[in-house]
Design an enzyme around this catalytic site. Structure first.
Site, mmCIF file in Angstrom:
data_model
loop_
_atom_site.group_PDB
_atom_site.id
_atom_site.type_symbol
_atom_site.label_atom_id
_atom_site.label_comp_id
_atom_site.label_asym_id
_atom_site.label_seq_id
_atom_site.Cartn_x
_atom_site.Cartn_y
_atom_site.Cartn_z
ATOM 1 N N HIS A 295 22.889 -7.489 6.357
ATOM 2 C CA HIS A 295 23.919 -8.001 7.487
ATOM 3 C C HIS A 295 25.044 -8.647 6.745
ATOM 4 O O HIS A 295 25.461 -9.832 6.740
ATOM 5 C CB HIS A 295 23.127 -9.446 7.694
ATOM 6 N N ASP B 107 19.104 -7.822 17.814
ATOM 7 C CA ASP B 107 19.656 -7.652 16.355
ATOM 8 C C ASP B 107 18.584 -8.582 15.344
ATOM 9 O O ASP B 107 18.094 -9.642 15.731
ATOM 10 C CB ASP B 107 20.961 -8.404 16.416
ATOM 11 N N ASP B 108 18.982 -8.146 14.198
ATOM 12 C CA ASP B 108 18.585 -8.929 12.965
ATOM 13 C C ASP B 108 16.886 -8.625 12.599
ATOM 14 O O ASP B 108 16.524 -9.007 11.600
ATOM 15 C CB ASP B 108 18.678 -10.313 13.129
ATOM 16 N N HIS C 67 22.033 -2.133 11.851
ATOM 17 C CA HIS C 67 22.590 -3.556 11.559
ATOM 18 C C HIS C 67 22.980 -4.083 10.124
ATOM 19 O O HIS C 67 22.934 -4.951 9.684
ATOM 20 C CB HIS C 67 21.935 -4.441 12.490
ATOM 21 N N HIS D 200 18.026 -11.985 19.721
ATOM 22 C CA HIS D 200 17.712 -11.841 18.601
ATOM 23 C C HIS D 200 16.182 -11.840 18.321
ATOM 24 O O HIS D 200 15.721 -12.893 19.147
ATOM 25 C CB HIS D 200 18.077 -12.739 17.329
HETATM 26 NI NI NI Z 1 23.088 -10.128 13.251
#
Ligand code: NI
Length: 225
Positions: free
Chosen positions: A105, A50-51, A101, A192
């Site tokens: 955020h 993620d991210d 995503h 991540h």
């Molecule tokens: Ni996230």
């Protein structure tokens, strides 16, 4: 003539036994009893990031995944794609699954309809402009999702079953050991690609799970839609 054929058959059987013995180890399979019969199936796991994308760490991760022949899943933050379009193109070319995503955020359940739509559609459109492929899956930040959000975004959420907590520590050994210990077939691992230690840990986790016979698949293969 007969004898010669018999020897040939034995040789073939020996070879097959050798091949089966070396490629297929019982440990490589999960075992379950169904209707009094033992059923073996492949151990599968998905690793998700993620991210990102991160201009600093994602390419290092992609190199490591490529070396190991592993397909992963990336849930991208729309605004992080700016100036990192090439990395997203590479993800797609190398067979990874790309999901949404949100754009900045955001915790989706706390937003009004228009902001939810904007966060999601803007991200999808940035990704789709690069990959020419519809984005079908979303990982809601903080796991914040509801039926109403699903209705607004019309996407399938993918959550996780193993949280590596990689963002909370730089202790690679700890991340690797706990994740490997907690992972079982069918799990979706959350990481991540925005930290150096996460990338190092992810590649070690993959090495250890591959040694245990796990096959890495993209997360869409492990969910029921
Ligand atoms: Ni996230």
């Amino acid at each position: 003539m007969l004898k010669k054929n018999l020897i040939k058959t034995i040789l073939v059987m020996l070879c097959m036994g050798f091949v089966a013995g070396s490629i297929l180890k019982q440990d490589d399979f999960e075992q379950e009893v169904v209707d009094n019969k033992v059923v073996y199936y492949e151990k599968m796991v998905a690793i998700t990031f993620d991210d990102g994308p991160s201009g600093t760490y994602t390419e290092m991760l992609l190199d490591g995944l490529k070396e190991r022949g592993v397909k992963a899943t990336f849930f991208l933050i729309g605004k992080n794609i700016e100036n990192n379009e090439e990395i997203v193109r590479r993800m797609k070319e190398e067979g990874h699954l790309i999901g949404n995503h949100t754009y900045t955020h955001k915790e989706l359940c706390s937003l009004d309809r228009n902001t939810i739509k904007m966060e999601i559609e803007r991200t999808n459109s940035v990704i789709e402009n690069i990959t020419s492929e519809k984005v079908r899956y979303i990982r809601p930040p903080f796991g914040s999702f509801s039926e109403q959000v699903r209705w607004e975004c019309k996407m399938t959420p993918i959550f996780w079953s193993v949280d590596t907590m990689d963002w909370g520590t730089t202790d690679v050994d700890k991340i690797v050991n706990e994740t490997v210990k907690n992972t079982k077939s069918g799990d979706i691992i959350l990481m991540h690609d925005t930290y150096y230690t996460s990338v190092v840990a992810a590649l070690r986790i993959i090495d250890e799970l591959q040694l245990q016979g796990y096959v890495f698949v993209t997360a869409d293969e492990l969910i029921i839609e």
